[in-house]
Write a protein that holds these residues in place. Structure first.
Motif, PDB file in Angstrom:
ATOM      1  N   ARG A 138       0.841  -1.207   0.000  1.00 50.56           N
ATOM      2  CA  ARG A 138       0.000   0.000   0.000  1.00 50.56           C
ATOM      3  C   ARG A 138       0.875   1.255   0.000  1.00 50.56           C
ATOM      4  N   ASN A 139       1.916   1.261   0.811  1.00 50.85           N
ATOM      5  CA  ASN A 139       2.829   2.405   0.853  1.00 50.85           C
ATOM      6  C   ASN A 139       3.571   2.561  -0.473  1.00 50.85           C
ATOM      7  N   ALA A 140       3.964   1.448  -1.068  1.00 52.75           N
ATOM      8  CA  ALA A 140       4.662   1.502  -2.352  1.00 52.75           C
ATOM      9  C   ALA A 140       3.767   2.123  -3.425  1.00 52.75           C
ATOM     10  N   ALA A 141       2.498   1.753  -3.429  1.00 52.90           N
ATOM     11  CA  ALA A 141       1.559   2.329  -4.400  1.00 52.90           C
ATOM     12  C   ALA A 141       1.375   3.822  -4.159  1.00 52.90           C
ATOM     13  N   ALA A 142       1.229   4.203  -2.893  1.00 53.92           N
ATOM     14  CA  ALA A 142       0.978   5.604  -2.561  1.00 53.92           C
ATOM     15  C   ALA A 142       2.151   6.502  -2.923  1.00 53.92           C
ATOM     16  N   LEU A 143       3.378   5.954  -2.893  1.00 51.32           N
ATOM     17  CA  LEU A 143       4.579   6.769  -3.085  1.00 51.32           C
ATOM     18  C   LEU A 143       5.296   6.442  -4.393  1.00 51.32           C
ATOM     19  N   SER A 144       4.525   5.901  -5.331  1.00 52.12           N
ATOM     20  CA  SER A 144       4.967   5.741  -6.727  1.00 52.12           C
ATOM     21  C   SER A 144       6.201   4.860  -6.896  1.00 52.12           C
ATOM     22  N   VAL A 145       6.320   3.820  -6.086  1.00 50.63           N
ATOM     23  CA  VAL A 145       7.362   2.816  -6.309  1.00 50.63           C
ATOM     24  C   VAL A 145       6.936   1.957  -7.500  1.00 50.63           C
ATOM     25  N   ASP A 146       7.881   1.603  -8.350  1.00 50.96           N
ATOM     26  CA  ASP A 146       7.543   0.906  -9.594  1.00 50.96           C
ATOM     27  C   ASP A 146       7.265  -0.580  -9.419  1.00 50.96           C
ATOM     28  N   GLY A 147       7.803  -1.192  -8.362  1.00 57.67           N
ATOM     29  CA  GLY A 147       7.582  -2.613  -8.186  1.00 57.67           C
ATOM     30  C   GLY A 147       8.294  -3.136  -6.961  1.00 57.67           C
ATOM     31  N   VAL A 148       8.042  -4.407  -6.652  1.00 58.65           N
ATOM     32  CA  VAL A 148       8.581  -5.059  -5.458  1.00 58.65           C
ATOM     33  C   VAL A 148       9.261  -6.364  -5.874  1.00 58.65           C
ATOM     34  N   LEU A 149      10.468  -6.562  -5.389  1.00 56.29           N
ATOM     35  CA  LEU A 149      11.183  -7.818  -5.583  1.00 56.29           C
ATOM     36  C   LEU A 149      11.205  -8.576  -4.259  1.00 56.29           C
TER      37      LEU A 149
END
Length: 267
Positions: A138-149
């Motif tokens: 959720r935090n990654a989406a809110a702060l425009s992170v491109d993806g998760v490994l």
């Protein structure tokens, strides 16, 4: 448009995808199960409908199904409508949100593909807690992170609790699994990324000094308590810490992640 199907029998086999969700040995989203993705509540179901995950069916009370009329206009699947009592007996608990949707999994994204189209990534090691995992997405989406490994020891992001805690954002933030840990961090370096390991170590650079908003960057986060392994930190390009007040030695991993993600954004 979905096909409305009335269900008044708890044992109706057509709603088996939604059955006994409180029992670990029966859960369709659990390891060893059918690998289904389950979304709860109108908002999360809407995000599932907008995702690449192929929806199989909806199940809920009429009011919640009707709230999804616009979102399901192009969908050709059944929507099983029932009352709250029958739904609770099928699911195994009372669901305040009043609606579920179930989907098959989308095709797996390869790490090299995700890295190649990204500039800001999160790399996770040992995140076994489903709520922390969902909160990180959720935090990654809110702060425009491109993806998760996902490195060694991480739980399945598509576990029902992770999907719920992420508010469905785990369904839109792409992720990939790293097969060799921590050796596969080399894939990032080969694509021009700096890998920054977040750690409370006193000798780590402060977040401000690390300039995480400069160039392609991947932030490496570890589990609550133990944090990152020594091997993971050694495989990173630099160690980074979040300065904290005296007497406080750490933050919840999702909170620490949000601070680092904001630093990556440069805003």
């Amino acid at each position: 448009m979905v096909h409305i199907v009335e269900v008044d029998d708890v044992d109706d086999p057509r709603v088996d995808d939604f059955r006994d969700l409180s029992r670990a040995d029966r859960r369709p989203d659990r390891p060893g199960g059918r690998g289904l993705v389950i979304a709860e509540g109108v908002v999360v179901v809407e995000r599932l409908l907008a995702s690449p995950y192929p929806v199989r069916a909806l199940f809920g009370v009429r009011r919640r199904i009707e709230e999804l009329t616009e979102a399901t206009a192009a969908l050709d699947v059944p929507a099983y409508v029932t009352d709250a009592d029958v739904m609770a007996r099928v699911v195994g608990f009372h669901l305040n949100r009043g609606v579920l949707a179930v989907a098959d999994r989308a095709p797996v994204v390869e790490p090299a593909e995700l890295i190649g189209r990204s500039r800001r990534l999160v790399v996770l090691e040992g995140i076994g807690d489903h709520e922390n995992l969902g909160a990180l997405f959720r935090n990654a989406a809110a702060l425009s992170v491109d993806g998760v490994l996902l490195g060694a020891g991480c739980s399945d992001p598509l576990y029902r609790r992770s999907v719920r805690v992420s508010m469905g954002h785990v369904l839109r933030v792409p992720f990939a699994h790293l097969g060799s840990w921590p050796e596969d961090l080399k894939l990032l370096r080969d694509n021009g990324f700096r890998v920054a390991a977040l750690t409370p170590r006193a000798d780590a650079k402060s977040l401000r000094e690390a300039a995480l908003d400069s160039g392609p960057v991947a932030v490496l986060l570890g589990s609550e308590g133990p944090g990152l392994t020594d091997e993971a930190i050694a495989a990173a390009d630099l160690a980074v810490r979040i300065p904290m007040a005296s007497g406080v030695d750490s933050l919840n991993v999702a909170t620490a992640g949000a601070i680092a993600f904001h630093a990556m954004s440069g805003t």
